[in-house]
Design an enzyme around this catalytic site. Structure first.
Site, PDB file in Angstrom:
ATOM      1  N   MET A   1       8.605  -0.191   7.350  1.00 60.75           N
ATOM      2  CA  MET A   1       8.785  -1.498   6.719  1.00 60.75           C
ATOM      3  C   MET A   1       8.394  -1.415   5.250  1.00 60.75           C
ATOM      4  O   MET A   1       7.358  -0.880   4.921  1.00 60.75           O
ATOM      5  CB  MET A   1       7.915  -2.536   7.427  1.00 60.75           C
ATOM      6  CG  MET A   1       8.227  -3.939   6.982  1.00 60.75           C
ATOM      7  SD  MET A   1       7.473  -5.164   8.058  1.00 60.75           S
ATOM      8  CE  MET A   1       5.830  -5.227   7.421  1.00 60.75           C
ATOM      9  N   CYS A   2       9.231  -1.913   4.400  1.00 63.59           N
ATOM     10  CA  CYS A   2       8.931  -1.990   2.981  1.00 63.59           C
ATOM     11  C   CYS A   2       9.535  -3.280   2.453  1.00 63.59           C
ATOM     12  O   CYS A   2      10.361  -3.905   3.102  1.00 63.59           O
ATOM     13  CB  CYS A   2       9.559  -0.837   2.199  1.00 63.59           C
ATOM     14  SG  CYS A   2       9.002   0.788   2.698  1.00 63.59           S
ATOM     15  N   GLY A   3       9.097  -3.685   1.264  1.00 64.32           N
ATOM     16  CA  GLY A   3       9.650  -4.874   0.632  1.00 64.32           C
ATOM     17  C   GLY A   3      10.420  -4.510  -0.621  1.00 64.32           C
ATOM     18  O   GLY A   3      10.085  -3.556  -1.320  1.00 64.32           O
ATOM     19  N   ARG A  30       4.596  -6.511   3.555  1.00 62.59           N
ATOM     20  CA  ARG A  30       5.611  -5.496   3.877  1.00 62.59           C
ATOM     21  C   ARG A  30       5.159  -4.111   3.439  1.00 62.59           C
ATOM     22  O   ARG A  30       5.877  -3.133   3.649  1.00 62.59           O
ATOM     23  CB  ARG A  30       6.952  -5.854   3.243  1.00 62.59           C
ATOM     24  CG  ARG A  30       7.503  -7.206   3.712  1.00 62.59           C
ATOM     25  CD  ARG A  30       8.928  -7.414   3.243  1.00 62.59           C
ATOM     26  NE  ARG A  30       9.853  -6.562   3.977  1.00 62.59           N
ATOM     27  CZ  ARG A  30      10.391  -6.883   5.156  1.00 62.59           C
ATOM     28  NH1 ARG A  30      10.122  -8.025   5.714  1.00 62.59           N
ATOM     29  NH2 ARG A  30      11.207  -6.047   5.756  1.00 62.59           N
TER      30      ARG A  30
END
Lengths: 379, 506
Positions: A1-3, A30
C-alpha cells in the site's frame, strides 16, 4: 500500500509544494514512514537548458568522485548543496545537485550521432551501475526529484519544498514491503523528463528488468518501480511512441478486447504493439502516475487492484489514491471521477496540445480506454 | 564348439515378469494374444489351459495387466539379486551381459534414463502473499496467447503491419506437439495430435517422415520437417505446412542420424516418404548440404522462397556450445529455434548415445535465452524447447526461464497408453503407438487418442493458468523470461548462475 498525489497546471502556472503536501499528508496512513518523495517541474527556470542532476552519496569523497566523473563528460556549470532543513531527519546521505551540459566535442566524436538526452542517460546509467556509494536520482531539465526515508511531511520540510515553484507536482508516500526502505528506493523514480510514482507491486519485474538491461538500462534501486521510468524513456524517447501508445504497452488491453476492435488498422497496430513489447508489459497490482515535461498520465492494471482518482477544475487536474486527497488540493472541483480498470488518463499542457507546442500527441486530454469495457465513467 | 544348448546366456533374462493369480485366471488366453513380445504362452496342464511366462522378454508394458478380463495379472520385478557393488551395479552388469549376446549397438527408445539432475525438480515457483493479490483464473481473464516467429525490436521497424501479422503463428497456449515422424509412430497418433492441434489452436510437428495424405486437412497447424533424409519433401509439401523445420539434431541422439529398417517401410510409409517399399530409410548424421552456418542460411532461405516466406525453424540438440550455435542460427535467418534437451525422446537410439550425450534442456534454455538477450537478437526468433517435459509445472518453469513455447512428445505417448517400457525401436509396441504393424496399430483408436490428448492439453492449460494466477500474472507474456518467479533448491552457485535464478531464501 502506498499513497499517490499529483497536480498539473495546463497553463504552466507555478506554485510551491503546499497543495501537494496537504494531499499526500492526508494519506499518511498509506505509508509507514520508510519513504516519501516529491517531483516538481519548472523549478529551475534560470538553468532550463541544463540537466539538473540530483545526487545522493554516503560521504564527501564519493561526491568528489561523482564530480570528477561528471567533469569528464559534461560541462559542470554549478555544483551545490540541495538546501536541507534537517531538524527531524538526522540520518541522511549527502544531497548535491549539479547543473550540467554534455561536452559537445564528445557528442560529435562518437561513431553514431548521439543526442544530448541519449548521452546523458548513458552516463547516468553508467554512474549508477558503477558507483557503490553514490547515485543520481533525478536527471531532467528544469525539474527535480526530492525523496528520502521519512514521512511525507518530514521529507517535505527536509527538502524545503515551500521554496520551489513548479507547474507539475508529484508526491508519494511509501509503505515498502518487498524491498528495503532506503533513500534510493523512495519514489518518485526519474530518468530525464520522466518521473513516476507507483502504488502496488510489479509482478512482471523479473522480465521488465531483463528487457531493459538488453537496452543498456541499469536497475539498481532495489525496487520494482524504477523500471516504469526507464520503460517510458525507451518507448517514448527512443522508440517514438506517443504517450498514449506507451500507456497501452505498459497496461495493455486483453487479447480478446483487441480482437474486438472493429477498425482493422488500429487492431493491427495494437496487436503489433503487444507482440513487439510483450516484455515491457506490466503485470501485478499497480496504480502509476507518470509526469513528463509537458503532461501527466495515470495507469492502472487491468483488474484495478490499486486505486486512482482524478479531479479537474479550470486549468488544473489533480490525481490521488483517495478522493479525499483531491479535495485537499481543490475544494470545488468541477469534475471528480475514477478511471476504470486498465484505463489510462492523460493531461497535456496547453502549449503541447496547441499548434505552438513542441510535440503533439493524439487524443489529447481524452479519456482513453485500455480496458475491455467501452467508454469512461466521467461524472 | 557350439554349446549353446547347455550354456546359460546372461543378458537374455527379462527384469520383469507377469505374475498370474491362478485363483482368478480362467485360461481365456487374451494375455498371450495381447503380448506382442511373446512373453506369455498358453499351456495345457491337467486338461486346463494356463498362462506361462517366459521371463525372457517382459518389459513392463502392462498391456496384459490392463486387458485381462479377470484382473488376474500383476507385473513384478524379476531382478537379479546381485551382490551389491559400488561400481558394478545392476545396470552396469546387465548392460554388459546384454551387449555380449549380440555384438551390436544396444538400441533403445524414449529419452535418457539416468540420474543426471532434473533441474525442473529443483526449481520452485513464487506465489503472491499480502502485497500482491493472486488472481483467480476462474473469475478473471487469464491469457496464454503466444505468438511465434520473427519479431522486431521496435514498432517503428515494421513496414507493413498486415504482413507482419501474417508472418506470425498465433497459439492459444504455449504448448505444441513435438516432432515424431510417421514411421517412428503410426498414422493414428499423428492424426490424433493433428486434430487436437487444430481444435486447440496449437501446432503439431510432422517429424522427418513426410506428410501422409490423410493429414493434409491439418497441415495449417503443422510444422513440416526437412531432415537429412529429405523424406517426403515435394513441391506440394513445401506449400502445405504452416511452417518448416530444418532438423539438425535431436536430444536423444545428438550428432547421429536415423535408420528406419526396410521391414518397417510398408506401403503407407513408402508412399509418404517417397522411397521404395521395403528399402531402408537412412537419415545421415549431418545434412549433406549443410556443413557450415552459411550452408544453413542457404537452406533457410531456400525453404522460405519455396514456401512463400513461411516461418522456418531450426531444430538442434542441446549440446555444450548451444548458446553460440543458437545465436548463429538466429543470425542465419531462422524464425524459430527448437532446442531438444538431453532427456528428449526417440523411437530408436543407441542407449550409449541417449544416456551420455548432450545437456539438460533447463541449462541449455537458460544459456540460449540469456545469450540472445545479451546480443540483442532475442526478438528475431522464438524459442521452442523440448526434452523431458512431464507436467504443466515443467512447462511453466521453461516459460519462466525464457521459452516462447514448449513441446511435448513422450507425454503424448504416455497419454495414449505408453508405459515407458522403452522398446519403441522394436516395432512391437503393445499399445499400438510406435508400431506400424497393421494389427498392433489398430490398438490405438484415433478418436480415443484424440480425447486423451485433448484432456491432457486442457488439464495442463488449467494448471498453467493457476500457476500464473497464484503469481498475480494475467498474461503469459509477463511470465516469459521472468526468472524472479523461480528459486532454486539444492543447487550450487554455478548451476544457479547458468539458470539465472536465486537460491531459495536469498
Amino acid at each position: 500500500m502506498c499513497g499517490i498525489a499529483g497536480l498539473i497546471s495546463r497553463k504552466k502556472v507555478k506554485e510551491n509544494g503546499n497543495r501537494i503536501r496537504k494531499a499526500i499528508v492526508l494519506q499518511n496512513d498509506r505509508g509507514n514512514g520508510l519513504g516519501a518523495g516529491y517531483a516538481a517541474y519548472g523549478i529551475y527556470p534560470e538553468y532550463a537548458e541544463l540537466y539538473a542532476l540530483h545526487v545522493m552519496a554516503d560521504n564527501y569523497s564519493s561526491i568528489l568522485e561523482v564530480k570528477e566523473y561528471l567533469q569528464r563528460y559534461f560541462e559542470v556549470h554549478i555544483m551545490e548543496d540541495i538546501p536541507l532543513w534537517n531538524k527531524k531527519i538526522v540520518n541522511h546521505p549527502l544531497c548535491k545537485r549539479f547543473f550540467v551540459k554534455p561536452q559537445s566535442s564528445l557528442l560529435t566524436e562518437s561513431v553514431e550521432e548521439i543526442n544530448e538526452d541519449g548521452f546523458t542517460i548513458e552516463k547516468v546509467m553508467e554512474l549508477n551501475g558503477s558507483f557503490d556509494n553514490a547515485f543520481i536520482f533525478s536527471s531532467g531539465k528544469n525539474m527535480g526529484v526530492f525523496k528520502g526515508v521519512g514521512t511525507p511531511a518530514d521529507i517535505y520540510d527536509f527538502f524545503c519544498l515551500d521554496d520551489y515553484e513548479g507547474y507539475i507536482w508529484l508526491a508519494h508516500n511509501r509503505f515498502p514491503t518487498n524491498t528495503p526502505g532506503w533513500w534510493g528506493g523512495a519514489h518518485p523514480f526519474n530518468l530525464l523528463r520522466y518521473s513516476i510514482v507507483h502504488n502496488g507491486e510489479i509482478s512482471s519485474y523479473g522480465i521488465n528488468k531483463r528487457y531493459l538491461e538488453s537496452f543498456g538500462y541499469v536497475c539498481r534501486m532495489q525496487t520494482d518501480s524504477e523500471v516504469v521510468a526507464y520503460l517510458l524513456d525507451l518507448l517514448i524517447r527512443r522508440h517514438g511512441l506517443s504517450v498514449h501508445e506507451a500507456a497501452t504497452v505498459l497496461a495493455p488491453p486483453y487479447w480478446t478486447s483487441i480482437g474486438r476492435l472493429e477498425d482493422e488498422e488500429s487492431r493491427d497496430r495494437r496487436l503489433a504493439l503487444k507482440v513487439v513489447y510483450e516484455s515491457a508489459m506490466l503485470n501485478g497490482p499497480f496504480a502509476i502516475l507518470a509526469a513528463f515535461d509537458n503532461g501527466m498520465i495515470s495507469l492502472t492494471d487491468n483488474t484495478k487492484l490499486r486505486p486512482m482518482t482524478v479531479a479537474a477544475e479550470g486549468e488544473y487536474s489533480y490525481y490521488a489514491s483517495e478522493v479525499s486527497a483531491l479535495y485537499e488540493m481543490e475544494e470545488n472541483p468541477t469534475h471528480v471521477y475514477t478511471p476504470r480498470a486498465g484505463q489510462s488518463h492523460a493531461v497535456f499542457l496547453d502549449e503541447a496540445s496547441g499548434n505552438g507546442g513542441k510535440k503533439s500527441y493524439p487524443n489529447e486530454n481524452e479519456n482513453f480506454s485500455a480496458s475491455p469495457a467501452k467508454g469512461g465513467s466521467k461524472g | 564348439m557350439n554349446n549353446s544348448g547347455s550354456i546359460p546366456s546372461p543378458g537374455l533374462r527379462s527384469i520383469f515378469r507377469p505374475r498370474f493369480n491362478m485363483d482368478l485366471c480362467d485360461g481365456c488366453g487374451i494375455c498371450a494374444q495381447e503380448c506382442s513380445f511373446n512373453e506369455i504362452r498358453m499351456e495345457t496342464r491337467g486338461g486346463k489351459k494356463i498362462p506361462m511366462a517366459n521371463s525372457s522378454s517382459c518389459g513392463a508394458c502392462h498391456r496384459c495387466e490392463y486387458t485381462c478380463p479377470r484382473n488376474a495379472i500383476t507385473i513384478e520385478e524379476n531382478n537379479l539379486h546381485l551382490r551389491s557393488h559400488g561400481v558394478w551395479d545392476r545396470n552396469a552388469v546387465q548392460r554388459v551381459h546384454l551387449q555380449s549376446t549380440s555384438g551390436s549397438v544396444v538400441l533403445t527408445g524414449l529419452g535418457a534414463d539416468t540420474d543426471i539432475p532434473v533441474y525442473f525438480d529443483r526449481l520452485l515457483f513464487n506465489a503472491c502473499q499480502v502485497t500482491n493479490p493472486s488472481i483467480d483464473p476462474q473469475r478473471e481473464p487469464m491469457e496464454t496467447v503466444t505468438y511465434l516467429g520473427q519479431k522486431y525490436q521496435a514498432i517503428g521497424e515494421i513496414d507493413d503491419l498486415r504482413s507482419f501479422h501474417n508472418s506470425l503463428i498465433r497459439l492459444s497456449l504455449p504448448l505444441v506437439f513435438a516432432p515424431m515422424s510417421y514411421g517412428s509412430v503410426n498414422l493414428n497418433l499423428q492424426l490424433a495430435m493433428a486434430r487436437v492441434a487444430k481444435k486447440k489452436n496449437m501446432l503439431w510437428y510432422s517429424g522427418e517422415g513426410g506428410l501422409h495424405k490423410e493429414l493434409l486437412p491439418y497441415s495449417d497447424y503443422a510444422v513440416l520437417q526437412v531432415a537429412s533424409g529429405r523424406f517426403g519433401v515435394s513441391p506440394e509439401y513445401l506449400q502445405a505446412g504452416r511452417a518448416y523445420q530444418i532438423k539438425i539434431g535431436q536430444g536423444a541422439k545428438p550428432g547421429i542420424g536415423g535408420h528406419l529398417p526396410g521391414e518397417k517401410v510398408l506401403e503407407g510409409i513408402s508412399e509418404t516418404r517417397m522411397i521404395p517399399l521395403g528399402s531402408d530409410a537412412i537419415s545421415p548424421a549431418p545434412q549433406h548440404d549443410i556443413y557450415s552456418i552459411e550452408d544453413l542460411r542457404l537452406l533457410i532461405y531456400a525453404l522460405k522462397e519455396a514456401s512463400g516466406y513461411k516461418p522456418v525453424c531450426v531444430k538442434i540438440a542441446a549440446v555444450h556450445n548451444v548458446a553460440a550455435i543458437a545465436s548463429g542460427i538466429v543470425r542465419a535467418g531462422a524464425d524459430m529455434v527448437y532446442l531438444d534437451g538431453y532427456r528428449g525422446g526417440s523411437g530408436a537410439t543407441p542407449a550409449i548415445v541417449r544416456d551420455n550425450v548432450g545437456i539438460p534442456i533447463e541449462l541449455a534454455l537458460a544459456a540460449v535465452d540469456q545469450r540472445l538477450r545479451e546480443e540483442r537478437i532475442r526478438h528475431q526468433a522464438s524459442l521452442v524447447v523440448a526434452g523431458g517435459i512431464r507436467s504443466s509445472a515443467d512447462v511453466m518453469k521453461a516459460i519462466a526461464l525464457g521459452a516462447d513455447a514448449v513441446a511435448i512428445g513422450t507425454a503424448c505417448l504416455i497419454a495414449c497408453g505408453c508405459h515407458v517400457c522403452q522398446r519403441c525401436s522394436s516395432g512391437k509396441c503393445p499399445w499400438g503407438i510406435t508400431t506400424n504393424d497393421p494389427v498392433l496399430s489398430k490398438r490405438l483408436d484415433v478418436d480415443w487418442a484424440e480425447e486423451r490428448l485433448t484432456n491432457l492439453v486442457e488439464g495442463w492449460h488449467h494448471e498453467m493458468q493457476e500457476i500464473m494466477g497464484l503469481n498475480g500474472i494475467y498474461d503469459i507474456g509477463s511470465f516469459r523470461g521472468n526468472r524472479l518467479i523461480l528459486e532454486g533448491v539444492d543447487l550450487h552457485d554455478r548451476e544457479l548462475s547458468v539458470l539465472g535464478v536465486k537460491h531459495a531464501g536469498e
